[in-house]
Design a protein around this motif. Structure first.
Motif, short mmCIF file in Angstrom:
data_model
loop_
_atom_site.label_atom_id
_atom_site.label_comp_id
_atom_site.label_asym_id
_atom_site.label_seq_id
_atom_site.Cartn_x
_atom_site.Cartn_y
_atom_site.Cartn_z
N SER A 247 9.38 63.90 74.80
CA SER A 247 8.06 64.23 74.26
C SER A 247 6.99 63.30 74.86
O SER A 247 5.85 63.70 75.05
CB SER A 247 8.06 64.16 72.74
OG SER A 247 8.27 62.83 72.31
N LEU A 248 7.36 62.06 75.13
CA LEU A 248 6.43 61.14 75.76
C LEU A 248 6.08 61.61 77.16
O LEU A 248 4.92 61.57 77.58
CB LEU A 248 7.04 59.73 75.80
CG LEU A 248 6.18 58.65 76.46
CD1 LEU A 248 4.89 58.46 75.67
CD2 LEU A 248 6.95 57.35 76.55
N LYS B 182 6.13 64.70 78.22
CA LYS B 182 5.28 65.89 78.09
C LYS B 182 3.86 65.50 77.73
O LYS B 182 2.89 66.06 78.24
CB LYS B 182 5.85 66.84 77.03
CG LYS B 182 7.08 67.58 77.48
CD LYS B 182 7.55 68.53 76.40
CE LYS B 182 8.80 69.27 76.85
NZ LYS B 182 9.29 70.20 75.83
N THR B 183 3.72 64.52 76.86
CA THR B 183 2.40 64.06 76.45
C THR B 183 1.66 63.43 77.63
O THR B 183 0.48 63.72 77.86
CB THR B 183 2.51 63.04 75.30
OG1 THR B 183 3.23 63.63 74.23
CG2 THR B 183 1.14 62.60 74.83
N SER C 102 0.58 66.11 79.99
CA SER C 102 -0.58 66.84 79.46
C SER C 102 -1.87 66.03 79.65
O SER C 102 -2.91 66.58 80.04
CB SER C 102 -0.39 67.15 77.97
OG SER C 102 0.71 67.99 77.78
N ILE C 103 -1.80 64.76 79.36
CA ILE C 103 -2.98 63.90 79.52
C ILE C 103 -3.40 63.83 80.98
O ILE C 103 -4.59 63.92 81.31
CB ILE C 103 -2.71 62.49 78.95
CG1 ILE C 103 -2.59 62.56 77.43
CG2 ILE C 103 -3.80 61.51 79.37
CD1 ILE C 103 -2.13 61.27 76.78
#
Length: 90
Positions: free
Chosen positions: A3-4, A6-7, A10-11
């Motif tokens: 999830s990190l 993916k985050t 995204s950023i």
């Protein structure tokens, strides 16, 4: 951990898109929205206007688009250009 990743992705994607969009955040004028407020622009614009006006008055009916363009490009090269002292038009 996934999830990190993916985050972060995204950023990074959003940041990249904002950079490509040419957004102006007040720090840099990426797409020259305020170019007309710069000293160089004002000097060149003043040179073009005044020297074209002087040439129109001096040449009268002989003034044409080629002379207009020549003055424009000479003012872009050097904002202190003077039509009266140009040997090409004496």
């Amino acid at each position: 951990m996934e999830s990190l990743n993916k985050t972060l992705f995204s950023i990074m994607t959003v940041s990249f898109c904002l950079i490509l969009s040419g957004c102006n955040y007040g720090i840099f004028d990426w797409n020259n929205q305020n170019i007309d407020k710069t000293r160089a622009y004002k000097e060149k614009n003043s040179c073009v206007s005044s020297q074209q006006s002087i040439a129109r008055t001096a040449l009268g009916g002989e003034y044409n688009k080629a002379i207009d363009d020549d003055i424009f490009y000479k003012c872009l090269d050097k904002s202190s250009y003077k039509f009266e002292s140009d040997p090409k038009y004496r």
